[in-house]
Design an enzyme around this catalytic site. Structure first.
Site, PDB file in Angstrom:
ATOM      1  N   ASP A  35       0.842  -1.198   0.000  1.00  0.00           N
ATOM      2  CA  ASP A  35       0.000   0.000   0.000  1.00  0.00           C
ATOM      3  C   ASP A  35       0.871   1.239   0.000  1.00  0.00           C
ATOM      4  OD1 ASP A  35      -2.246  -1.552   0.177  1.00  0.00           O
ATOM      5  OD2 ASP A  35      -2.910  -0.802   2.129  1.00  0.00           O
ATOM      6  N   LYS A  43      -8.206   0.747  -5.283  1.00  0.00           N
ATOM      7  CA  LYS A  43      -9.389   0.169  -4.652  1.00  0.00           C
ATOM      8  C   LYS A  43     -10.675   0.882  -5.058  1.00  0.00           C
ATOM      9  CE  LYS A  43      -7.066  -1.146  -0.310  1.00  0.00           C
ATOM     10  NZ  LYS A  43      -7.079  -2.609  -0.363  1.00  0.00           N
ATOM     11  N   ARG A  63      -6.572 -20.631   6.486  1.00  0.00           N
ATOM     12  CA  ARG A  63      -6.759 -22.021   6.948  1.00  0.00           C
ATOM     13  C   ARG A  63      -8.148 -22.532   6.579  1.00  0.00           C
ATOM     14  NH1 ARG A  63      -2.894 -24.697   9.561  1.00  0.00           N
ATOM     15  NH2 ARG A  63      -1.426 -23.589  10.903  1.00  0.00           N
ATOM     16  N   GLY A  79      -0.273  -3.741   3.874  1.00  0.00           N
ATOM     17  CA  GLY A  79      -0.911  -2.432   3.828  1.00  0.00           C
ATOM     18  C   GLY A  79      -0.234  -1.474   4.767  1.00  0.00           C
ATOM     19  N   SER A  80      -0.848  -1.267   5.911  1.00  0.00           N
ATOM     20  CA  SER A  80      -0.330  -0.312   6.886  1.00  0.00           C
ATOM     21  C   SER A  80       1.005  -0.763   7.459  1.00  0.00           C
ATOM     22  CB  SER A  80      -1.338  -0.172   8.027  1.00  0.00           C
ATOM     23  OG  SER A  80      -2.653  -0.171   7.514  1.00  0.00           O
TER      24      SER A  80
END
Lengths: 291, 190
Positions: free
Chosen positions: A23, A80, A164, A234-235
């Site tokens: 990001d 996005k 999972r 991302g962050s």
């Protein structure tokens, strides 16, 4: 000559495998990401941790900001759109963005319908918490899937849960007899032909990345060992104390995910990771957006 | 005979391994110089050329790769692999091996919306081959010892120079293994 075929849309995701998508919120971040070895960048105005902190409605980014990033780097640029907001997607397609993320990180525009992604030449990536959700998105035309995880938290637990779950559900399908598949499709809420395909091949028909809460090289390696094809961070990078060093370390950890000696090397001395959050303490769970 | 090494730093290396398996060859992933020991041929996959170039530099693979390729190891590069093998790029580019005497232009066909598939005439193959071009490069300049094996719309998209084969498109994204067969026939000395 044909453009926008399944093979070409899914093919770009194949090229991103084993890589890290980062990001970025401006051209400077984008160049740091590219120099660190990112395979693509996700252009957005605020990283998920800030969207979470700011509240309000989160929308598609300003085209000027996305264009600045497209100018700055030679790697693919993703952006996005809100779930169901097909006009934001039309705008990004017209801008020649390389991949569109129909994302729960933004505020949904439609609580019932996702975008009909077959109608676009530009490929889409969508989030999923389980196999049914992944196959519904693929049924709508998504060319790549990612776990939803819980974006902006620096907490990998939800991404692990989603990966999972998908893996276990695929395993269950692969062991079923032909006559069990229709009721499985009903229970998963997934298109029957895709259920049949997954039962036969034992894998998703498109590339599947990890996303949502990854913050360390070990997080990236964990998701790779759990069977993801690559990772979104991302962050986790630009909210850490030393983004460039951390970005490089996460790229190396993704390639050498099965090599603990390398993981020691790249994990050493990275400075502070982004502050993390307990999922139970969250007011808004982004992963619950979309269906 | 040793397995075919597939450079596995990033990209669609598993698809190449599947194509090689269909063509009857065993393969091994290459991430470190020691992984090159005993391989009979080499594949450099598609992916992001900046990422692959950076990791190859960092992990000391540039010189060992150059050595085995210049030493005659049959080698096949697709897309990012073509860029990595070349001596230069039209604009500033990622680190390159400089084994293949061509200058490449990255993303020569445009961005993802311009990615396409089209049948190609390939020198040495009877029926057309489906070329899958994804943000593909083209060969902008060809050295004197480089043979052009395929063009699309007047642009050079596949070349051979001695033991090196390279394409701007992705045979590994199709079920057609005829181009992987070309690589394997080199190591049999056909």
């Amino acid at each position: 000559m044909e453009r926008g075929t399944d093979r070409v849309k899914r093919g770009l995701a194949e090229m991103l495998k084993g890589g890290v998508i980062m990001d970025v919120v401006n051209a400077e971040h984008a160049r740091i990401a590219e120099d660190a070895g990112a395979v693509a960048v996700m252009a957005l105005e605020r990283v998920p941790a800030d969207i979470r902190a700011d509240g309000g409605v989160a929308r598609m980014s300003d085209p000027a900001m996305i264009e600045e990033i497209m100018e700055a780097v030679s790697i693919p640029v993703m952006a996005k759109v809100r779930i169901g907001h097909f006009v934001e997607a039309q705008i990004l397609q017209a801008m020649d963005v390389d991949y569109i993320d129909e994302s729960e990180v933004l505020t949904p525009a439609d609580e019932e319908h996702h975008i009909d992604k077959w109608a676009f030449t530009t490929p889409f990536v969508c989030g999923a918490r389980n196999l049914g959700e992944a196959l519904r998105r693929i049924g709508e035309g998504a060319a790549m899937i990612r776990t939803k995880g819980e974006a902006g938290t620096g907490n990998v637990v939800e991404a692990v849960r989603h990966m999972r779950r998908v893996t276990n559900e695929i395993r269950a399908l692969a062991s079923m007899s032909a006559e069990q598949l229709m009721s499985a499709a009903r229970d998963l809420g997934a298109p029957f032909d895709l259920v049949q395909e997954v039962a036969e091949t034992g894998k998703l028909p498109v590339v599947n990345f990890a996303a949502g809460g990854l913050a360390t090289p070990a997080d990236a390696a964990l998701m790779m060992q759990l069977g993801c094809d690559g990772v979104f961070v991302g962050s986790g990078i630009f909210k850490s104390s030393d983004p460039s060093t951390r970005a490089k370390a996460i790229v190396e950890a993704t390639t050498y995910a099965n090599d603990p000696d390398q993981l020691i090397k790249v994990s050493r001395g990275l400075g502070a990771a982004m502050p993390g959050q307990e999922i139970a303490d969250l007011d808004v769970k982004l992963a619950e957006r979309g269906w | 005979m040793g397995p075919v090494g597939v450079l596995a730093l990033q990209g669609d290396f598993r698809e190449h391994q599947q194509s090689l398996e269909r063509a009857g060859a065993a393969s091994r992933q290459v991430r470190k110089p020691a992984d090159l020991d005993g391989i009979s041929a080499l594949v450099i996959p598609g992916g992001e050329s900046t990422t692959i170039g950076r990791l190859a530099t960092l992990y000391g693979l540039i010189d060992p790769l150059r050595e085995v390729i210049d030493g005659g190891l049959p080698t096949f590069g697709t897309c990012a692999g073509l860029i990595f093998l070349a001596v230069g790029t039209v604009r500033d580019g990622p680190p390159q091996l400089g084994c293949l005497d061509v200058i490449v232009e990255r993303n020569a066909f445009g961005r993802q919306n311009d990615s396409f598939e089209a049948p190609l005439e390939v020198e040495g193959l009877e029926a057309p081959f489906l070329g899958v071009f994804i943000r593909a490069p083209q060969v902008a300049k060809v050295g004197p010892h480089v043979e052009v094996l395929a063009t699309y719309d007047g642009r050079v998209v596949m070349v051979r120079q001695g033991n090196i084969l390279a394409s701007a498109f992705h045979p590994e994204l199709t079920d057609d293994v005829r181009i992987h067969d070309m690589l394997l026939s080199m190591l049999k000395g056909d």
